[in-house]
Design an enzyme around this catalytic site. Structure first.
Site, PDB file in Angstrom:
ATOM      1  N   CYS A   1       9.962  47.034  15.034  1.00 16.24           N
ATOM      2  CA  CYS A   1      10.242  46.177  13.886  1.00 16.24           C
ATOM      3  C   CYS A   1       8.951  45.809  13.155  1.00 16.24           C
ATOM      4  O   CYS A   1       8.058  45.209  13.742  1.00 16.24           O
ATOM      5  CB  CYS A   1      10.949  44.912  14.353  1.00 16.24           C
ATOM      6  SG  CYS A   1      11.377  43.834  12.989  1.00 16.24           S
TER       7      CYS A   1
ATOM      8  N   LYS B   1      10.433   3.123   3.526  1.00 17.75           N
ATOM      9  CA  LYS B   1      10.430   4.580   3.389  1.00 17.75           C
ATOM     10  C   LYS B   1      11.136   5.028   2.119  1.00 17.75           C
ATOM     11  O   LYS B   1      12.084   4.389   1.671  1.00 17.75           O
ATOM     12  CB  LYS B   1      11.138   5.208   4.603  1.00 17.75           C
ATOM     13  CG  LYS B   1      10.397   5.054   5.919  1.00 17.75           C
ATOM     14  CD  LYS B   1       9.136   5.876   5.919  1.00 17.75           C
ATOM     15  CE  LYS B   1       8.615   6.185   7.291  1.00 17.75           C
ATOM     16  NZ  LYS B   1       9.353   7.141   8.077  1.00 17.75           N
TER      17      LYS B   1
ATOM     18  N   ASP C   1       0.799  10.151   3.950  1.00 18.32           N
ATOM     19  CA  ASP C   1       1.387  11.004   4.981  1.00 18.32           C
ATOM     20  C   ASP C   1       0.297  11.896   5.573  1.00 18.32           C
ATOM     21  O   ASP C   1       0.149  13.050   5.215  1.00 18.32           O
ATOM     22  CB  ASP C   1       2.502  11.851   4.367  1.00 18.32           C
ATOM     23  CG  ASP C   1       3.409  12.421   5.442  1.00 18.32           C
ATOM     24  OD1 ASP C   1       3.241  12.056   6.620  1.00 18.32           O
ATOM     25  OD2 ASP C   1       4.273  13.232   5.090  1.00 18.32           O
TER      26      ASP C   1
ATOM     27  N   GLU D   1       0.843  -1.202   0.000  1.00 18.82           N
ATOM     28  CA  GLU D   1       0.000   0.000   0.000  1.00 18.82           C
ATOM     29  C   GLU D   1       0.876   1.248   0.000  1.00 18.82           C
ATOM     30  O   GLU D   1       1.898   1.270   0.670  1.00 18.82           O
ATOM     31  CB  GLU D   1      -0.851   0.049   1.285  1.00 18.82           C
ATOM     32  CG  GLU D   1      -1.493  -1.262   1.659  1.00 18.82           C
ATOM     33  CD  GLU D   1      -2.350  -1.172   2.930  1.00 18.82           C
ATOM     34  OE1 GLU D   1      -2.312  -0.116   3.599  1.00 18.82           O
ATOM     35  OE2 GLU D   1      -3.038  -2.156   3.228  1.00 18.82           O
TER      36      GLU D   1
ATOM     37  N   CYS E   1      18.952  43.768  12.164  1.00 20.26           N
ATOM     38  CA  CYS E   1      17.717  43.211  11.623  1.00 20.26           C
ATOM     39  C   CYS E   1      17.434  43.812  10.249  1.00 20.26           C
ATOM     40  O   CYS E   1      17.374  45.031  10.120  1.00 20.26           O
ATOM     41  CB  CYS E   1      16.573  43.509  12.580  1.00 20.26           C
ATOM     42  SG  CYS E   1      14.954  43.132  11.894  1.00 20.26           S
TER      43      CYS E   1
ATOM     44  N   CYS F   1      14.229  46.184  10.313  1.00 15.56           N
ATOM     45  CA  CYS F   1      14.133  47.484  10.990  1.00 15.56           C
ATOM     46  C   CYS F   1      15.489  48.086  11.339  1.00 15.56           C
ATOM     47  O   CYS F   1      15.551  49.210  11.825  1.00 15.56           O
ATOM     48  CB  CYS F   1      13.287  47.367  12.254  1.00 15.56           C
ATOM     49  SG  CYS F   1      14.095  46.478  13.598  1.00 15.56           S
TER      50      CYS F   1
ATOM     51  N   CYS G   1      16.142  39.957  16.563  1.00 20.31           N
ATOM     52  CA  CYS G   1      16.021  41.405  16.485  1.00 20.31           C
ATOM     53  C   CYS G   1      15.609  41.941  17.855  1.00 20.31           C
ATOM     54  O   CYS G   1      14.766  41.366  18.528  1.00 20.31           O
ATOM     55  CB  CYS G   1      14.954  41.735  15.445  1.00 20.31           C
ATOM     56  SG  CYS G   1      14.381  43.430  15.528  1.00 20.31           S
TER      57      CYS G   1
ATOM     58  N   LYS H   1       2.071   4.584   1.458  1.00 17.51           N
ATOM     59  CA  LYS H   1       1.962   5.039   2.843  1.00 17.51           C
ATOM     60  C   LYS H   1       1.568   6.518   2.846  1.00 17.51           C
ATOM     61  O   LYS H   1       2.387   7.401   2.578  1.00 17.51           O
ATOM     62  CB  LYS H   1       3.278   4.837   3.591  1.00 17.51           C
ATOM     63  CG  LYS H   1       3.173   5.177   5.062  1.00 17.51           C
ATOM     64  CD  LYS H   1       4.385   4.664   5.835  1.00 17.51           C
ATOM     65  CE  LYS H   1       4.221   4.906   7.319  1.00 17.51           C
ATOM     66  NZ  LYS H   1       4.163   6.317   7.674  1.00 17.51           N
TER      67      LYS H   1
ATOM     68  N   TYR I   1      -7.572   1.527   5.880  1.00 17.53           N
ATOM     69  CA  TYR I   1      -6.609   0.460   5.576  1.00 17.53           C
ATOM     70  C   TYR I   1      -6.444  -0.567   6.687  1.00 17.53           C
ATOM     71  O   TYR I   1      -5.683  -1.506   6.543  1.00 17.53           O
ATOM     72  CB  TYR I   1      -5.251   1.045   5.184  1.00 17.53           C
ATOM     73  CG  TYR I   1      -4.646   1.988   6.221  1.00 17.53           C
ATOM     74  CD1 TYR I   1      -4.206   1.520   7.461  1.00 17.53           C
ATOM     75  CD2 TYR I   1      -4.502   3.345   5.945  1.00 17.53           C
ATOM     76  CE1 TYR I   1      -3.653   2.389   8.394  1.00 17.53           C
ATOM     77  CE2 TYR I   1      -3.958   4.219   6.871  1.00 17.53           C
ATOM     78  CZ  TYR I   1      -3.538   3.733   8.094  1.00 17.53           C
ATOM     79  OH  TYR I   1      -3.008   4.581   9.009  1.00 17.53           O
TER      80      TYR I   1
HETATM   81  O1  D41 Z   1      -0.984   4.757   4.670  1.00 17.51           O
HETATM   82  C1  D41 Z   1      -0.579   4.705   5.813  1.00 17.51           C
HETATM   83  N1  D41 Z   1      -0.117   5.800   6.403  1.00 17.51           N
HETATM   84  C2  D41 Z   1      -0.620   3.431   6.576  1.00 17.51           C
HETATM   85  C3  D41 Z   1      -0.242   3.442   7.906  1.00 17.51           C
HETATM   86  C4  D41 Z   1      -1.045   2.229   5.988  1.00 17.51           C
HETATM   87  N2  D41 Z   1      -1.405   2.172   4.682  1.00 17.51           N
HETATM   88  N3  D41 Z   1      -1.086   1.105   6.722  1.00 17.51           N
HETATM   89  C5  D41 Z   1      -0.739   1.093   8.043  1.00 17.51           C
HETATM   90  N4  D41 Z   1      -0.838  -0.051   8.739  1.00 17.51           N
HETATM   91  C6  D41 Z   1      -0.519  -0.084  10.025  1.00 17.51           C
HETATM   92  C7  D41 Z   1      -0.640  -1.377  10.773  1.00 17.51           C
HETATM   93  C8  D41 Z   1       0.035  -2.465  10.030  1.00 17.51           C
HETATM   94  C9  D41 Z   1      -0.023  -1.269  12.139  1.00 17.51           C
HETATM   95  C10 D41 Z   1      -2.087  -1.695  10.925  1.00 17.51           C
HETATM   96  C11 D41 Z   1      -0.300   2.275   8.678  1.00 17.51           C
HETATM   97  C12 D41 Z   1       0.047   2.179  10.035  1.00 17.51           C
HETATM   98  N5  D41 Z   1      -0.067   0.998  10.691  1.00 17.51           N
HETATM   99  C13 D41 Z   1       0.564   3.281  10.834  1.00 17.51           C
HETATM  100  N6  D41 Z   1       0.523   4.561  10.553  1.00 17.51           N
HETATM  101  C14 D41 Z   1       1.142   5.238  11.529  1.00 17.51           C
HETATM  102  C15 D41 Z   1       1.582   4.379  12.467  1.00 17.51           C
HETATM  103  C16 D41 Z   1       1.197   3.142  12.048  1.00 17.51           C
END
Ligand code: D41
Length: 718
Positions: free
Chosen positions: A461, A332, A136, A132, A437, A440, A455, A134, A244
Site C-alpha cells: 500500500c 468557555k 489556548d 482575560e 483500500c 492500493c 487496509c 484564555k 498572567y
Molecule cells: O490564558 C490562559 N490560558 C489562562 C489560564 C489565564 N489567562 N489565566 C489563568 N489563570 C489560572 C489561575 C486562576 C488558576 C491562576 C489560567 C489558568 N489558571 C489555567 N490554565 C490552565 C489551567 C489553569
C-alpha cells in the site's frame, strides 16, 4: 470476523443502579484517562474540548449520585496527567491550580453571586473583576531567584511538571533577568506558551515538506516544540509567552490582580493587551462577547475568557475547592457551527492503514475560518451509531448530498456533528463504506470491537509504504546499519526504495544507473560501500525477525517468535498461511491450517485473523516471494525432535488438576507435539482430566489412546 456494532445510547445517570453506575464510572474514567494521556503526554488529542467537557460532566454526574466513587484517583480529582518520561520532574512549590468552567451567562452570574455570598459583600458592593482572553497554549511556571531565571517547568499534573529550563531559555518573550523595581528574592511566575496561528501554519508546511510530524493545531505545535530533547529544535520554533499568574512570591509587589499584571509587564514580560478590569457582570459579559467576535481575527487561538477577582486579599479569603480557585472561572466559547452541503465522502488512508472518511463540503465560514473538509471519524459514525465521546446522532446516518452542521471546536479538526434531515435530497443513498483500500485496492477489514477499518496491504500500500519500510529496517527487524528512518524517507521520495525488495536490489540497480549513489550530495564512495555491505550482512536473517519485519498487524516481536518457533521455516510458514488464507470465508475459517495457527499457545483469534488477512492479499505474497529470492531466511530453532511425543497430536479435555490448560499446551508444544482442539482419527493421545465428556467418548469410539494426567506426565518424562 467483525461483529456488527450495536447502537449505544447513554442511559440517564439518574436511572442507574449502583452496580450499573459503577460500571459506567469505570468506563468513563478509563476513557478520560486515555484522553488525558493523549492530550497531556502525547500532545495529540482525539476529541474536541467540548466532547471532553461532556465526558467530564457525565462522570461528575455519576459521582454526584454516588460520591463514594470520587476517590482520589478519579479523573475528576486529578488535573492533567503525570509527567511524560524524558524530562526531569519538578515539584511546583505552589501547585498550579486548574480552572472551573462556565458555559453560559447564568453560570457566570452564579459565580459572581457565590463570590459575593462567600465574602458577605453588601448588596451594592460589586467586586472588581479582571477579564482575560484564555490563551489556548500550555501553562508554564518560571522560577526566578534574585531576579534570575533558574527553572522553568510545565504544568504536568499541577503538582509535578517537567523541567524544560533550557528549552524555555530560547523563548524571546521570557526574560532571563527581571527588570524594574520590587523584585522579590524568589518568585514563580506563570503564564501560557503558545504559537501564533500564522507561525503554526508555516511550521506545518515545513514539517510536511520534510515528511516530519504535522501538528493538529497551534496548541499541540507549541507543546511539541517546547518538549524537544534537542534544545536547538525548540530554539528554531517561534514560541511566544503571555504572563498572567504567579505561584510562590516572597514579597508581593502589588495587592490587586491588575496591579500584578502591570508589575509583570514592568519586569519584562508580555502581558496580553486585551485584558480589562471590569466593574459589573454586564461589563464582564460584554467583554466575553467582544472577545468572542474578535476571536477569528486574533493572531492566536483562545478558547474562552478567564475572570479573576481583582483584590488579592479577597482571592486569599476565597481560597480554592478541590483544585480550582473560588476566585476565578473560565467562561468557555461554544464550539462554532455552520450549515453547509456535504458534497462527497472521501476515504483517506493513514500511515498505518486506517481508513478515515473525510467530508468534502461546500466551503463555509465557521467562526471566521473557511472550512471545506471535515472529519467523519469512522464507518460507524457515518451510520450514526457508536459514540465514544463523539456527538450522538442516534442512528441518523450521513449521506452524500446531505445538508450538515459542521463544528469547529477551537482546536480540533472540524467535524460533521449532525444532519438537517428536512433538506435530505430524495435521491440520497446510504453511504457504502468501502471494503477495499482506495490507495492500493487491498481488502480492508475491521477487527472485533474495532471501529477502524484497516487496509491489509502491508507490503504494497503506497499510503503505508514509508511507515512499513521504516518498520522493515528497524532494530528488531532487519536492523540495517546506515539505513535508518531518515535514509528510508529520502530513498522513498527519490523512488529508489519503494518496497522492501528494493533494499536488496539497490546495489544491482546502482551498478546500472547513470546517476550513482556515490556521486550524490551527502553520499560518497565510502558511505555507499558501507551501506551495501550493511545490506549484504542482512541477507541472512532469522525467521522471527523476518516475520516481524513483514509488519503484519498485531505481529510484534513476541508473536513473531511464537510463529517462528511453531513453523520452523519460512517455507512451512508460507505454505500453512496460504492454506489458511484459502479457507477464509465470510463465516470464519475452519481450515485445518487455520485451526493449527489458532492453536498455538499465545496466538488468539485476532492475531490469527490478521496473519491470514495478510496472506489473503496475494500481492503481499508476491512481494514476500520476491524478497525470498534476494535473501535467506534461517530456520528457527525447532522444538526438541527426540521427545516421546514429538510429531504426535494431543487433545486435552476435562478439568486438569496438575497443570492449567495453557501450561499443558505449552509443554506439549515445546516437546514437539501438536495440540488440537478436537478429536479425530489423526489424534494420537487424548489426555482426560476429571469430568471429561464428549471428547473422551469420541476418543473411545475412534480407538484413540486415552491417558490420565499422570500417565501423560509419565510419558513425557520417560
Ligand atoms: O490564558 C490562559 N490560558 C489562562 C489560564 C489565564 N489567562 N489565566 C489563568 N489563570 C489560572 C489561575 C486562576 C488558576 C491562576 C489560567 C489558568 N489558571 C489555567 N490554565 C490552565 C489551567 C489553569
Amino acid at each position: 470476523m467483525p461483529k456488527p456494532k450495536s447502537t449505544k445510547v447513554l442511559p440517564d445517570v439518574a436511572t442507574l443502579t449502583k452496580a450499573q453506575a459503577k460500571r459506567e464510572w469505570t468506563r468513563l474514567a478509563l476513557e478520560m484517562e486515555a484522553h488525558n494521556e493523549r492530550y497531556y503526554q502525547k500532545d495529540a488529542p482525539t476529541i474536541s474540548d467540548a466532547a471532553y467537557d461532556e465526558l467530564r460532566r457525565r462522570i461528575e454526574a455519576v459521582e454526584a449520585r454516588f460520591p463514594e466513587f470520587a476517590t482520589t484517583d478519579s479523573p475528576t480529582q486529578t488535573v492533567g496527567a503525570a509527567p511524560a518520561r524524558g524530562f526531569a520532574k519538578v515539584q511546583h512549590v505552589v501547585p498550579m491550580l486548574s480552572l472551573g468552567n462556565a458555559f453560559s451567562d447564568e453560570e457566570v452570574q452564579e459565580f459572581v453571586d457565590r463570590v459575593r455570598r462567600f465574602l458577605r459583600l453588601d448588596a451594592d458592593e460589586m467586586p472588581a473583576i479582571v477579564a482575560e482572553p484564555k490563551i489556548d497554549g500550555l501553562s508554564l511556571s518560571l522560577r526566578y531567584e534574585n531576579g534570575e531565571l533558574v527553572r522553568a517547568a510545565t504544568r504536568g499534573d499541577g503538582f509535578t511538571g517537567e523541567d524544560v529550563t533550557e528549552n524555555v531559555r530560547t523563548i524571546k518573550d521570557v526574560p532571563h533577568h527581571l527588570k524594574g523595581r520590587n523584585i522579590p528574592s524568589a518568585c514563580e511566575l506563570r503564564g501560557e506558551v503558545y504559537m501564533l496561528k500564522k507561525d503554526f501554519l508555516a511550521l506545518n508546511k515545513k514539517q510536511a515538506e520534510a515528511d516530519d510530524t504535522v501538528f493538529a493545531n497551534p496548541r499541540n505545535s507549541a507543546a511539541g516544540s517546547l518538549r524537544q530533547k534537542d534544545v536547538s529544535i525548540t530554539a528554531s520554533r517561534p514560541l511566544k509567552f503571555f504572563a498572567y499568574a504567579w505561584g510562590e512570591m516572597v514579597e508581593r509587589p502589588a495587592d490587586t490582580q491588575h496591579g500584578m499584571l502591570k508589575w509583570l509587564a514592568d519586569a519584562g514580560f508580555v502581558v496580553n493587551p486585551l485584558i480589562e478590569l471590569c466593574k459589573s457582570v454586564e461589563d464582564v459579559l460584554a467583554f466575553y462577547r467582544r472577545i468572542g467576535d474578535a476571536r477569528a481575527s486574533l493572531d492566536y487561538d483562545i478558547d474562552g475568557v478567564v475572570y479573576k477577582i481583582d483584590r488579592l486579599d479577597w482571592q486569599e479569603r476565597l481560597g480554592f475547592v478541590s483544585r480550582s480557585p473560588r476566585w476565578a472561572i473560565a467562561h468557555k466559547f461554544a464550539a462554532e457551527q455552520a450549515t453547509t452541503v456535504l458534497e462527497k465522502i472521501d476515504i483517506q488512508v493513514g500511515r498505518t492503514g486506517a481508513l478515515t472518511p473525510v467530508a468534502r463540503l461546500t466551503p463555509v465560514t465557521v467562526g471566521g475560518v473557511v472550512v471545506q473538509n471535515a472529519t467523519l471519524h469512522n464507518e460507524d459514525y457515518i451510520k450514526g451509531i457508536g459514540n465514544d465521546g463523539l456527538p450522538i446522532r442516534d442512528g441518523v446516518d450521513i449521506r452524500e448530498g446531505d445538508t450538515v452542521v459542521v463544528q469547529r471546536a477551537g482546536d480540533v479538526i472540524p467535524q460533521v456533528v449532525s444532519v438537517v434531515l428536512d433538506k435530505r435530497p430524495r435521491t440520497a443513498k446510504p453511504y457504502a463504506f468501502p471494503h477495499t483500500c482506495p490507495a492500493c485496492g487491498s481488502h480492508a477489514v475491521r477487527e472485533n470491537d474495532e471501529v477502524v477499518r484497516r487496509c491489509t496491504g502491508a507490503l504494497i500500500c503506497p499510503a503505508q509504504a514509508v511507515e512499513r519500510l521504516k518498520h522493515f529496517v528497524s532494530r528488531l527487524a532487519f536492523d540495517i546499519e546506515g539505513l535508518g528512518e531518515k535514509q528510508i524517507q529520502q530513498f522513498y521520495h527519490e523512488g529508489l526504495i519503494t518496497t522492501p525488495v528494493d533494499i536488496f536490489t539497490l546495489q544491482r540497480r546502482d551498478a546500472e544507473a547513470e546517476q550513482k549513489l556515490a556521486n550524490r550530495e551527502g553520499y560518497g564512495e565510502v558511505s555507499t560501500r558501507n551501506l551495501f555491505a550493511a545490506i549484504d550482512a542482512r541477507r541472512r536473517i532469522e525467521l522471527h525477525r523476518f516475520i516481524f519485519a513483514l509488519g503484519i498487524r498485531h505481529v510484534g516481536e513476541g508473536n513473531a517468535k511464537l510463529l517462528a518457533r511453531h513453523y520452523g521455516s519460512i517455507d512451512a510458514f508460507r505454505e500453512a498461511m496460504l492454506a489458511a488464507a484459502v479457507g477464509l470465508s465470510d463465516d470464519g475459517n475452519t481450515s485445518e491450517a487455520y485451526q493449527d495457527l489458532n492453536n498455538i499457545a499465545g496466538i488468539g483469534d485476532i492475531v490469527a485473523d490478521a496473519v491470514v488477512e495478510f496472506f489473503v492479499e496475494s500481492r503481499n505474497v508476491t512481494v514476500l516471494d520476491a524478497l525470498l529470492r534476494e535473501i535467506e531466511v534461517l530456520p528457527a530453532e525447532k522444538p526438541r525432535q527426540t521427545s516421546p511425543v514429538s510429531g504426535k497430536t494431543v487433545v486435552f479435555t476435562g478439568s486438569l488438576t496438575k497443570f492449567t490448560r495453557d501450561e499443558a499446551k505449552a509443554v506439549a508444544e515445546r516437546l514437539g507435539a501438536k495440540v488440537a482442539g478436537s478429536v479425530s482419527k489423526k489424534t494420537d493421545y487424548v489426555v482426560a482430566g476429571e469430568d471429561a465428556g464428549s471428547k473422551l467418548a469420541k476418543a473411545r469410539e475412534l480407538g484413540v489412546a486415552v491417558l490420565t494426567e499422570d500417565e501423560w506426565l509419565g510419558l513425557i518424562e520417560g
